[in-house]
Design an enzyme around this catalytic site. Sequence first.
Site, PDB file in Angstrom:
ATOM      1  CB  CYS A  10     -13.038  -7.204   9.501  1.00 43.13           C
ATOM      2  SG  CYS A  10     -13.882  -8.592  10.244  1.00 43.13           S
ATOM      3  CD  GLU A  11      -9.251  -4.920   4.512  1.00 40.10           C
ATOM      4  OE1 GLU A  11      -9.168  -3.913   3.791  1.00 40.10           O
ATOM      5  OE2 GLU A  11      -8.333  -5.732   4.682  1.00 40.10           O
TER       6      GLU A  11
END
Length: 418
Positions: A342-343
């Site tokens: 999640c980046e």
Amino acid sequence: MNHFSFHDDELYCESVPLARIAAREGTPLYVYSRATLERHFKAFDDAFAAVRHLTCYSVKANSNIAVLRLFGRLGSGVDVVSGGEIMRALKAGIAPEKIVYSGVGKTRAEIERALESGILMFNVESAQELELISRAASEKGARARIALRVNPDVDPQTHPYISTGLKKNKFGVSIDDAFEVYERAAAMPAIEVAGIDCHIGSQITSVTPFVDALSRIKAFVQRLRALGIAVRYVDLGGGLGITYNREEPPAPDQYAAAVISELGDLDCTLILEPGRCLVGNAGCMVTRVLYTKQTELKEFVIVDAAMNDLIRPSLYDAHHTLTAVRQQHGPVVRADIVGPICESGDFLAHDREMNRPSQGDLLAVMSAGAYGFSMASNYNSRLRAAEVLVDGSEYHVIRRRETFDDLVRCEMIPGCLG
Ligand code: LLP
């Protein structure tokens, strides 16, 4: 030269199709070629055959104990930077008298452990570290062999994060201050001054910075000798680059010829600490395409490997060649290859042209044998990948894939939380 090649549109490592290993062991998966590791070690080590030398493979590049054992059996020593790396080296059967220990922040416990193991020498990075080694050695009734890591202030012309030999870097002692530190060391009864060390950076693609650094070291050794301080070892560190994309680094024999010629008649044992050039192109990471999606702006290929598995693209914007494990003939697209983390910084490649892969296809991320698995983490509570070593027509798992139990093995819920 490495042993990854296509036969009938299928990518093989030596005589084993990567797809076969991935089907059995799952993905993401690191695959190393034994023949390539051996070939790279021999090419490097043989290139220095004309001089007294010790090749000390730099453990941080790929720390798997099977890889360490393989190099150890070929006669390699190691360069370590932590108690953990010393433990790995000893477990792999590396002789302590072939271990050199670098690092700016050695703790007392690590120093004691190294003294007990009888390593060849400490590459000392500050005056305070020297004092601590001297105290620890005299308490043990031991004598610690040391080299001072000097910072020769040469520009290796590489990525700033992996450039280490400039005045502004945290490493070593500046060549101007080193003289005084050597004088202090020579007066310490528990210290034996054995050598001098430097390491100017990594992924260096020209011989010039190495030659410049060595020429400064050489002048310095002559000054030390004039004072009666014996220097038997010159450690030139690691740093020789590899081809990831279009780089044209010197071949080991060109690098060695330049170094040997600069060394001249200094009458020292040369220590070399190669990491990347031995393991980088001996390994790849295999990953499977989970999904593809087309947004208004971009095409994304979402794979099951992420920045926790291979952080080099995210951290250094590093280029790794991506190859379909089974050659594709579909339309060429320009896509971002991204992982599940999640980046937005979680990517393996940006705007890469490739034949459009389909869900379930395997991709090989090439040149991932160095600073690949060794920099992997559990971020997003992802299980770290398995590693395998291919040997001719066989392969061996040299690190099993982690399990969910591994993830929480060191954690505990205190009683106060019920
Ligand atoms: N010796 C010392 C003291 C080092 O600090 C290093 C690497 C080496 C030897 C080996 O250097 P090599 O031959 O591999 O260039 N994570 C970065 C590379 C960091 C290098 C750190 N020091 C990367 O992925 O590019």
